[in-house]
Design a protein around this motif. Structure first.
Motif, mmCIF file in Angstrom:
data_model
loop_
_atom_site.group_PDB
_atom_site.id
_atom_site.type_symbol
_atom_site.label_atom_id
_atom_site.label_comp_id
_atom_site.label_asym_id
_atom_site.label_seq_id
_atom_site.Cartn_x
_atom_site.Cartn_y
_atom_site.Cartn_z
ATOM 1 N N HIS A 32 0.800 -1.224 0.000
ATOM 2 C CA HIS A 32 0.000 0.000 0.000
ATOM 3 C C HIS A 32 0.836 1.278 0.000
ATOM 4 N N GLY A 33 2.152 1.172 0.097
ATOM 5 C CA GLY A 33 2.983 2.372 0.126
ATOM 6 C C GLY A 33 2.673 3.243 1.325
ATOM 7 N N LEU A 34 2.667 2.659 2.523
ATOM 8 C CA LEU A 34 2.213 3.345 3.723
ATOM 9 C C LEU A 34 3.254 4.275 4.320
ATOM 10 N N SER A 35 2.781 5.374 4.897
ATOM 11 C CA SER A 35 3.624 6.231 5.713
ATOM 12 C C SER A 35 3.944 5.494 7.018
ATOM 13 N N PRO A 36 4.938 5.955 7.796
ATOM 14 C CA PRO A 36 5.255 5.271 9.052
ATOM 15 C C PRO A 36 4.074 5.165 10.013
ATOM 16 N N VAL A 87 -4.984 -12.633 6.924
ATOM 17 C CA VAL A 87 -5.392 -11.270 7.248
ATOM 18 C C VAL A 87 -5.103 -10.357 6.065
ATOM 19 N N ARG A 88 -5.953 -9.359 5.882
ATOM 20 C CA ARG A 88 -5.744 -8.350 4.866
ATOM 21 C C ARG A 88 -6.318 -7.041 5.389
ATOM 22 N N GLY A 89 -5.880 -5.910 4.828
ATOM 23 C CA GLY A 89 -6.409 -4.649 5.315
ATOM 24 C C GLY A 89 -5.839 -3.466 4.565
ATOM 25 N N TYR A 90 -6.416 -2.294 4.842
ATOM 26 C CA TYR A 90 -5.969 -1.060 4.199
ATOM 27 C C TYR A 90 -6.381 0.133 5.039
ATOM 28 N N VAL A 91 -5.730 1.253 4.809
ATOM 29 C CA VAL A 91 -6.158 2.536 5.361
ATOM 30 C C VAL A 91 -6.606 3.394 4.192
ATOM 31 N N PRO A 240 0.488 -20.395 11.150
ATOM 32 C CA PRO A 240 1.137 -19.423 10.263
ATOM 33 C C PRO A 240 0.217 -18.209 10.053
ATOM 34 N N ALA A 241 0.779 -17.023 10.101
ATOM 35 C CA ALA A 241 0.035 -15.794 9.836
ATOM 36 C C ALA A 241 0.600 -15.163 8.573
ATOM 37 N N ARG A 242 -0.287 -14.793 7.658
ATOM 38 C CA ARG A 242 0.184 -14.214 6.400
ATOM 39 C C ARG A 242 -0.836 -13.225 5.853
ATOM 40 N N PHE A 243 -0.334 -12.277 5.070
ATOM 41 C CA PHE A 243 -1.215 -11.364 4.352
ATOM 42 C C PHE A 243 -1.847 -12.174 3.224
ATOM 43 N N ARG A 244 -3.156 -12.335 3.292
ATOM 44 C CA ARG A 244 -3.836 -13.181 2.313
ATOM 45 C C ARG A 244 -5.116 -12.479 1.848
ATOM 46 N N CYS A 245 -5.182 -12.175 0.559
ATOM 47 C CA CYS A 245 -6.359 -11.512 0.001
ATOM 48 C C CYS A 245 -7.191 -12.519 -0.781
ATOM 49 N N ARG A 246 -8.495 -12.301 -0.814
ATOM 50 C CA ARG A 246 -9.403 -13.198 -1.513
ATOM 51 C C ARG A 246 -9.774 -12.692 -2.901
ATOM 52 N N CYS A 247 -9.089 -11.639 -3.361
ATOM 53 C CA CYS A 247 -9.389 -11.126 -4.698
ATOM 54 C C CYS A 247 -8.836 -12.065 -5.771
ATOM 55 N N ASN A 248 -9.403 -12.000 -6.969
ATOM 56 C CA ASN A 248 -8.884 -12.719 -8.120
ATOM 57 C C ASN A 248 -9.364 -12.011 -9.383
ATOM 58 N N VAL A 276 -8.567 -2.661 -12.839
ATOM 59 C CA VAL A 276 -9.232 -2.732 -11.544
ATOM 60 C C VAL A 276 -8.159 -3.006 -10.491
ATOM 61 N N VAL A 277 -8.103 -2.149 -9.473
ATOM 62 C CA VAL A 277 -7.123 -2.301 -8.399
ATOM 63 C C VAL A 277 -7.854 -2.697 -7.117
ATOM 64 N N CYS A 278 -7.445 -3.787 -6.500
ATOM 65 C CA CYS A 278 -8.048 -4.255 -5.257
ATOM 66 C C CYS A 278 -7.626 -3.344 -4.112
ATOM 67 N N HIS A 279 -8.601 -2.747 -3.422
ATOM 68 C CA HIS A 279 -8.248 -1.848 -2.330
ATOM 69 C C HIS A 279 -7.715 -2.601 -1.113
ATOM 70 N N TRP A 280 -7.993 -3.906 -1.022
ATOM 71 C CA TRP A 280 -7.493 -4.693 0.103
ATOM 72 C C TRP A 280 -5.991 -4.951 0.013
ATOM 73 N N CYS A 281 -5.519 -5.272 -1.195
ATOM 74 C CA CYS A 281 -4.122 -5.714 -1.315
ATOM 75 C C CYS A 281 -3.306 -4.945 -2.340
#
Length: 341
Positions: A32-36, A87-91, A240-248, A276-281
Motif C-alpha cells: 500500500h505504500g504506507l507512511s510510518p 489477514v488483509r487490510g488497508y487505510v 502461520p500468519a500471512r497477508f492473504r487476500c481473496r481477490c482474483n 481494476v485495483v483491489c483496495h485490500w491488497c
C-alpha cells in the motif's frame, strides 16, 4: 511469514493468544505504500484482528472485520482476518502522517482520531453479527480491549506494537491478548497486573527476546503452558500468519458490472480497456475491450440505471437486496429469477 501461538496461564484461568506479525505488516506496508504512522495503525489493527479471530471465531469459515471509523487524517482503517491466520487490510489515506508524540513515538491515536470501532463477524451460515463501540483512544489496543468488554463481556488485556526504522520499514510487530476466565483468583490477577506494569514496550521485547521471550516475561510466575496445536494439524505447533487476500481476476472483472454499459464503453474508447485495483491488497488487473464487452447479461433499473441482476462466472446470480430500487421503483426481474447478493 508471521506466526500465532496459543497458551494458558494462571492455573488455566488466563487464556493467551500471541502473534509475531513483522513480516505480515511489512508486506502490507509495501503493498500500500504506507507512511510510518499508517504502517503502525494498520499493523496494530491487522495484529489485533488476528488475535480476536482466535478468541472469538469458532470455525474456519468464519471471518472477522474491524473498521476503525475515526475523524483523523487516516480516514479510517479496515481489516479482515480468519482463524487460519489469514489477514488483509488497508487505510483510506495511506500517505497520511501526523507529528510524533511528546515521547517521540508515532501518534497513531491522532492519525485515527475520534469515532467508532465496528466489528463484523461473518458466521458460516452467511449471517453478519455487528457490534459498534466508541473509540477510546484510537491507539487500537485499548479500543479492542474496550470492545471485548462492552460487546462480549470478556475482561481482557491487549498489547499491540509496530516498530519502524530507516525509511519506514518494519523492524518488529506483534501482539499479545490475555482473556481472564471465570474463576481467576485475586492472586493471579494481581501478579498479571504487576507483570504488565513492569513489561515495557512490546516491540522492544520482540526485537530483543522474540515472541517466546516476551511471553515468558509477561507471564513470569503464572505458569504459562503452550497449547498443543499439532492436534489441529499445525506441525510446527503454531499457526502461520500471512497477508492473504481473496481477490482474483474473476472478481475484479465482475466489479466492472457496476458501471453502466456506456461508462464501460467510454473506458474502452479512452483507455483501450480498464484496470481494476483491489483496495485490500493493491493487486491490479487489466482487462481488454473484449473482456469488458462480455459483461452484457445484466439487468438495470430503467429509471435510474442501478444494477439489479447479473450472472457471475460460476453460474450463480448477483441480485440487489430488497424488492425496491434506490430510486423507489419496484425491482422486476426476467422470469422472477432471484438469488442472494
Amino acid at each position: 511469514m508471521g506466526r500465532i501461538l496459543r497458551a494458558l496461564a494462571g492455573e488455566g484461568n488466563l487464556r493467551v493468544v500471541a502473534a509475531d506479525t513483522g513480516d505480515v505488516v511489512e508486506e502490507a506496508r509495501l503493498r500500500h505504500g504506507l507512511s510510518p504512522t499508517a504502517t503502525a495503525a494498520l499493523g496494530r489493527a491487522m495484529t489485533g484482528a488476528l488475535l480476536l479471530a482466535q478468541l472469538l471465531l469458532k470455525t474456519p469459515k468464519e471471518r472477522l472485520t474491524l473498521r476503525l471509523e475515526g475523524d483523523g487524517p487516516l480516514g479510517g482503517v479496515v481489516v479482515e482476518a480468519d482463524p487460519m491466520g489469514g489477514v488483509r487490510g488497508y487505510v483510506k489515506n495511506p500517505k497520511a502522517e501526523v507529528p510524533l508524540r511528546e515521547d517521540g513515538k508515532l501518534n497513531v491515536g491522532a492519525a485515527v482520531g475520534q469515532g467508532f470501532l465496528r466489528v463484523d463477524r461473518a458466521l458460516p451460515n452467511g449471517e453478519i453479527y455487528t457490534s459498534t463501540v466508541p473509540l477510546v483512544s484510537g491507539e487500537i489496543a485499548e479500543d479492542l480491549a474496550h470492545y471485548l468488554w462492552q460487546s462480549e463481556q470478556i475482561p481482557s488485556a491487549l498489547l499491540l506494537g509496530v516498530r519502524v526504522k530507516g525509511e519506514g520499514e518494519v523492524e518488529a510487530a506483534g501482539g499479545i491478548a490475555v482473556q481472564v476466565l471465570p474463576g481467576a483468583s485475586e492472586e493471579v490477577l494481581g501478579r498479571l497486573e504487576a507483570n504488565l506494569k513492569d513489561f515495557g514496550p512490546l516491540t522492544e521485547r520482540l526485537r530483543k527476546e522474540g515472541l517466546e521471550g516476551a511471553l515468558a516475561a509477561l507471564f513470569q510466575g503464572l505458569g504459562l503452558e503452550r497449547t498443543d496445536l499439532r492436534a489441529l494439524g499445525y506441525a510446527e505447533n503454531e499457526i502461520p500468519a500471512r497477508f492473504r487476500c481473496r481477490c482474483n481476476r474473476e472478481k475484479a472483472l465482475e466489479a466492472l458490472v457496476f458501471f453502466t454499459p456506456e461508462e464501460r464503453e467510454d473506458m474502452i474508447v479512452k483507455d483501450g480497456g480498464a484496470e481494476v485495483v483491489c483496495h485490500w491488497c493493491g493487486a491490479a488487473y487489466r482487462f481488454s475491450p473484449e473482456e469488458i464487452r462480455s459483461l452484457v447479461a445484466e439487468v438495470r433499473c430503467p429509471d435510474c440505471g442501478a444494477l439489479w441482476l447479473y450472472p457471475k462466472a460460476d453460474g450463480t446470480l448477483f441480485r440487489i437486496e430488497g424488492d425496491t430500487c434506490r430510486c423507489g421503483r419496484r425491482v422486476e426481474l426476467p422470469g422472477e429469477r432471484r438469488a442472494e447478493a
